[in-house]
Design a protein around this motif. Sequence first.
Motif, PDB file in Angstrom:
ATOM      1  N   SER A 605      -0.968 -16.227  -0.987  1.00 42.10           N
ATOM      2  CA  SER A 605      -1.592 -14.989  -0.528  1.00 42.10           C
ATOM      3  C   SER A 605      -2.965 -15.274   0.074  1.00 42.10           C
ATOM      4  N   ARG A 606      -3.670 -16.264  -0.494  1.00 40.58           N
ATOM      5  CA  ARG A 606      -4.973 -16.602   0.058  1.00 40.58           C
ATOM      6  C   ARG A 606      -4.837 -17.120   1.491  1.00 40.58           C
ATOM      7  N   LEU A 608      -2.339 -16.605   3.553  1.00 39.52           N
ATOM      8  CA  LEU A 608      -1.904 -15.530   4.445  1.00 39.52           C
ATOM      9  C   LEU A 608      -3.093 -14.686   4.864  1.00 39.52           C
ATOM     10  N   ALA A 609      -3.923 -14.320   3.876  1.00 41.77           N
ATOM     11  CA  ALA A 609      -5.081 -13.474   4.180  1.00 41.77           C
ATOM     12  C   ALA A 609      -6.012 -14.174   5.165  1.00 41.77           C
ATOM     13  N   LYS A 610      -6.239 -15.464   4.940  1.00 40.90           N
ATOM     14  CA  LYS A 610      -7.103 -16.228   5.859  1.00 40.90           C
ATOM     15  C   LYS A 610      -6.560 -16.183   7.277  1.00 40.90           C
ATOM     16  N   VAL A 612      -4.546 -13.967   8.561  1.00 38.61           N
ATOM     17  CA  VAL A 612      -4.639 -12.613   9.125  1.00 38.61           C
ATOM     18  C   VAL A 612      -6.056 -12.357   9.622  1.00 38.61           C
ATOM     19  N   LEU A 613      -7.032 -12.792   8.843  1.00 39.22           N
ATOM     20  CA  LEU A 613      -8.415 -12.562   9.261  1.00 39.22           C
ATOM     21  C   LEU A 613      -8.710 -13.309  10.556  1.00 39.22           C
ATOM     22  N   VAL A 615      -6.561 -13.991  12.889  1.00 44.93           N
ATOM     23  CA  VAL A 615      -5.939 -13.218  13.959  1.00 44.93           C
ATOM     24  C   VAL A 615      -6.815 -12.024  14.297  1.00 44.93           C
ATOM     25  N   ASP A 616      -7.328 -11.385  13.253  1.00 40.44           N
ATOM     26  CA  ASP A 616      -8.141 -10.198  13.485  1.00 40.44           C
ATOM     27  C   ASP A 616      -9.377 -10.545  14.301  1.00 40.44           C
ATOM     28  N   VAL A 620      -7.159  -9.624  17.787  1.00 33.86           N
ATOM     29  CA  VAL A 620      -7.338  -8.173  17.880  1.00 33.86           C
ATOM     30  C   VAL A 620      -8.723  -7.847  18.409  1.00 33.86           C
ATOM     31  N   ASP A 621      -9.727  -8.420  17.775  1.00 35.80           N
ATOM     32  CA  ASP A 621     -11.091  -8.135  18.199  1.00 35.80           C
ATOM     33  C   ASP A 621     -11.308  -8.618  19.626  1.00 35.80           C
ATOM     34  N   VAL A 624      -9.673  -6.253  22.203  1.00 32.93           N
ATOM     35  CA  VAL A 624     -10.376  -4.976  22.335  1.00 32.93           C
ATOM     36  C   VAL A 624     -11.733  -5.177  23.002  1.00 32.93           C
ATOM     37  N   ASN A 625     -12.424  -6.240  22.621  1.00 37.99           N
ATOM     38  CA  ASN A 625     -13.710  -6.498  23.266  1.00 37.99           C
ATOM     39  C   ASN A 625     -13.547  -6.745  24.754  1.00 37.99           C
ATOM     40  N   GLY A 628     -12.993  -3.722  26.696  1.00 37.89           N
ATOM     41  CA  GLY A 628     -14.274  -3.026  26.801  1.00 37.89           C
ATOM     42  C   GLY A 628     -15.096  -3.588  27.946  1.00 37.89           C
TER      43      GLY A 628
ATOM     44  N   THR B 246     -11.973  -2.872  14.690  1.00 39.29           N
ATOM     45  CA  THR B 246     -12.795  -4.080  14.551  1.00 39.29           C
ATOM     46  C   THR B 246     -14.294  -3.793  14.582  1.00 39.29           C
ATOM     47  N   TYR B 304      -2.522  -4.578   6.507  1.00 39.77           N
ATOM     48  CA  TYR B 304      -3.373  -5.445   7.316  1.00 39.77           C
ATOM     49  C   TYR B 304      -4.827  -5.363   6.841  1.00 39.77           C
ATOM     50  N   ASN B 308      -6.977  -8.496   5.308  1.00 41.95           N
ATOM     51  CA  ASN B 308      -8.269  -8.841   5.880  1.00 41.95           C
ATOM     52  C   ASN B 308      -9.358  -8.819   4.824  1.00 41.95           C
ATOM     53  N   PHE B 310      -9.109  -9.319   1.705  1.00 42.45           N
ATOM     54  CA  PHE B 310      -8.996 -10.433   0.769  1.00 42.45           C
ATOM     55  C   PHE B 310      -9.663 -11.686   1.331  1.00 42.45           C
TER      56      PHE B 310
END
Lengths: 672, 524
Positions: A605-606, A608-610, A612-613, A615-616, A620-621, A624-625, A628, B246, B304, B308, B310
């Motif tokens: 889980s650790r 996976l979370a890493k 995902v972050l 990717v975020d 994703v960021d 979107v940036n 913009g 974000t 999600y 994030n 975590f």
Amino acid sequence: MPSAAEIAWLIPVLPLLGAVITGLGLISFNRTINRLRKPVAVILLSCLGAAAVLSYAVLLEQLAGAPSVEHLFIWASAGDFTLPMGYVIDPLGAVMLSLVTTIALLVMVYSHGYMAHDKGYVRFFTYLALFSSSMLGLIVSPNLLEIYVFWELVGMCSYLLVGFWYDREGAAHAAQKAFVVNRVGDFGLLLGILGLFWATGSFDFQGISSGLSQAIDLGTVPNWAALTMCLLVFMGPMAKSAQFPLHVWLPDAMEGPTPISALIHAATMVAAGVFLVARLEPLYSQFPLVGMIIAIIGTITCFLGASIALTQMDLKKGLAYSTVSQLGYMMLAMGCGAPIAGMFHLVTHAFFKAMLFLGSGSVIHAMEDVVGHEPILAQDMRLMGGLRKKMPITAITFFIGCIAISGIPPLAGFWSKDEILGQAFNTFPLLWGVGFLTAGMTAFYMFRLYFLTFEGSFRGENKDLQEQLLLASGNSSDESDHAHSPPGVLHESPWSMTLPLSILAVPSVLIGLMGTPWNSRFAALLNPEEAIEMAKTFSWGEFLPLAGASVGISSVGISIAVLGYFLNRIDLDKSVASRFPSINKFLANKWYLDDINEKLFVQGSRKLAKEVLEVDAKVVDGVVNLTGLLTLGSGEGLKYFETGRAQFYALIVFGGVIALVVLFGVLGNPPN
Amino acid sequence: MMDANLPSMAASQASFPWLSLIVLLPLAGAALMPLLPEPANKTSTAPRNLALTILLADFLIMLGVFSKVFDHAVGGLQLVERISWLPFIGLEWSLGADGISVPLVVLSGLITLLSVAASWEIRQKSRLYFTLLLLQASAQALVFLSQDFLLFFLAWELELVPVYLLIAIWGGTRRQYAATKFILFTALASLLILISGLALALNGNDFTLNLSELSNKSLDGGLGLLCYIGFLIGFGVKLPIFPLHTWLPDAHGEANAPVSMLLAGVLLKMGGYALLRFNVQMLPDIHVQLAPGLIAIGIVNVVYGALNAFAQDNVKRRIACSSVSHMGFVLLGIGAIDALGISGAMLQMISHGLIAAAMFFITGSFYDRTKTLSIPNMGGLAKVLPITFAFFLASSLASLALPGMSGFVSEISVFLGITSQEGFTSLFRSITIFLAAIGLVLTPIYLLSMCRRVFFGPRIPALAQINDMNPRELTIGLSLLIPTLVIGLWPRVAIDLYESSTNILAENLSAHSLFGVSHLLNLG
């Protein structure tokens, strides 16, 4: 004068009131309240005492044949949905109420002695009262959703109490693990509750079971869906009652103060899962397959706990695995469709296991004066031995507990365990075989605990061994600020600790006689028809061989323990452990379940979370940036933006308003 | 013609413009601020005291008006005020309150008041700081109360300015970046809101900006769908919905604690409020068709956001991501399109407002003492700050939806709402609930591991000499946690406030049958 059942809502409310008063005091006037130990203890003890008296009155009424009482009120609503809450008093609940209040009261008295030197004395008592209240609320819950509420609350109290010594890393990890593993179970429980609500439109036990059988008959709910829901609900009890593979939290939970291990992690909270399965008996009895799965899980748990307990060197951990194993017996009974047998074992086990844990607490309390407040040392049996001479009451009560759990007649454990084994013999003979074998292992490991702790000679002053143990645990003595307390002498614990031990010894010896198979008063209370049926079909011809076999295998277990650890005639280390090193390693590593858990779930889980972050932040960021920036005409826009943010912003706002005006002008349609 | 569509209005026409008073009082306070004597030294507390007095008075007026004058049994608008302001563009000073706005107005009043109390030690440019907070209070009350689209939009925009400045001037080291990102996201989203709103207003024969009248317009599929999506993106940035979230971790990471309280406690709620007011109330037929999509986004938010959270190593950023996760339940509740789900969404907004504000406040309280928010650099705080620990743990438990706290009631309502929505297939409901419930497992993992790494463990010698929460901080903490507990134990306290209004919304939705998404795709 109202009947006791009519005011039974006071039973959970009284300890809650006490907890709220002291809790608020602790938050607002921390120092003052922390000094007021005696008044706090008196208030909380009298709250719990009153609840206990009420519980006994309720139980007496139920014994006298009073009808069940249920009171409901609307707790929440939306549209045409209403959610009732309230309380129900029935024989099953009455038994549990008396059991929980009795043990909670004794544990509180005991804690007065055990926690005497702890700075968190008041906080501990507050948590205890809070737990008692939640547990009592769980017992009187009339529907599944209310059960879920208190289910989570007892879990929270367990979290708080396991993590009570929050400066210990071990306690912090154990508390979190306990909560998260239980949440995994609750995840299933909640899904099951929602599924059953979908299928039957009801939360209360009767409504669910009758509604589900109706829905299956009508064909609105397929059989496999009903099965799935029953098994999902069972995930809750699996986590709470430490059933394989969700048992991993319970041994770690021994990081909490020992009175907690006795109350929550042996006698009451962990039994809540068994209690819930008993409550859901009308539902589960419709699905033989579910019963079989429960029985198999119970048997695996039973065997697993006992096998790991064989090699434990930590006194409390040994008892913890024993609890896991005994909970497995109870689940086995539930799976065999014998809730009365399971509940009876729950009751007898609660008394003798609470006594055993409190006894171990008494030992640890004494050991701490010699080896310091370091659990790795104070709980290790390699440093104990010969304590019987120094602390006779603790030793005698612990000995009684050992006989009781080993199933030697006429003590409590014999009657209840034998009933379970008898039921299993008739329903699942193969599972009976495993349970039978486990009975022998139980007798062996319990007497091993007893002999290592109380007989032989005292080994606690061996400094080399202490160093060795600390090193093995990866925790050198310099790091811990507890370890420096001056060595004292072994002594028997104060009266506040030995009194509860002595009181608990009485039911540990006698309570089994309430449930003799030929005249079970326990069964007569829970289910009178079945009790008559039991008495009718009872035959000595069936009972004696089975009981004889159980006593026989227990005697074998005890004999091996006597030879190995008391008379030292056989060296089990050499003759068994070193001959089968892989098995020994397998057991010492607790079937590798903790490692699998750590690798698969914790690390997984650790990771996976890493990811995902990552990717975020990047994808994703970034996207979107970028969009913009594009709308601003890339770099030029950014420069303008960096220098004149406010202007740019104002431009957008007022641009919008101007656009509005222009629009109206063009349309030429001013509103009136 | 205008009043004919508002049956409830005449009945409850207030003699005194209470709502205007609630909206304008903080503004008046802000106007007084420049009149305060120039502070001789940097320790003048006059601006703070003025702001505190004004907001306390405002909050008390809210409590009085909404408990005495406002009738909770009525589902429609009450205390309506309508004054023509700029007739040539149709702008009206039009205020009104119903069950959806009242709880959120009171929530924002409470949070802003506590945020001022949490800004006790602000010394840098304190006059400007407290002026901005007062402006913010007015603007956000206006967002929840205005019944005219243009007025709503102006308030929506106005409220961005104080937040932007509050982050850009009083924030952390990367404050410029965070504030810029915040304004960029929200300003662009505002354009979509404006365009969608005007398209709605101009559609059909009679032009109107009044929200209730806009609800009565019937729209053909294509334009309605575009407006719906415009609103969804515009308001979704505030909520925030994936992938428009974000800006939130950055904003929270850089804002100081009182501004974070406002962000989490009030600003995010505007997104949810506006979704209910515009998407659900005005475009019910499209909402019913798009509900499965909303649920899908909600699930992504829940899971999600939790994952994030975590992985975040900064306390405030972790709580910010947990907000993304929790606001997912608002989307799920709105997507459930029944009374239970919408009630759950409302309660989740109230509950999250209280809990997230509490968490940010307590974080700020120990940040003042430890000067770090990096989780790996902390540990053993409980030993020195036992009361702070108790508060942080209590709000963490509230946040992970522990029964007895408000979060449990709202999340269980959302779950039950989806379960009992007969419009969805059983498979869809099962998958939804299964995935959303994963959030229930992830939440304790990231929250309790944060508690463990920050507070548990042996004492860190460097932190030997710091004081625990003082009485002022205790009061703020309790003011947030006691309502959480009260709602958790007796949810009717909150539900009664909005139930008649959300029931009307739900009935309105159930009147529009579920055609499914396929129908919608035939735009031609």
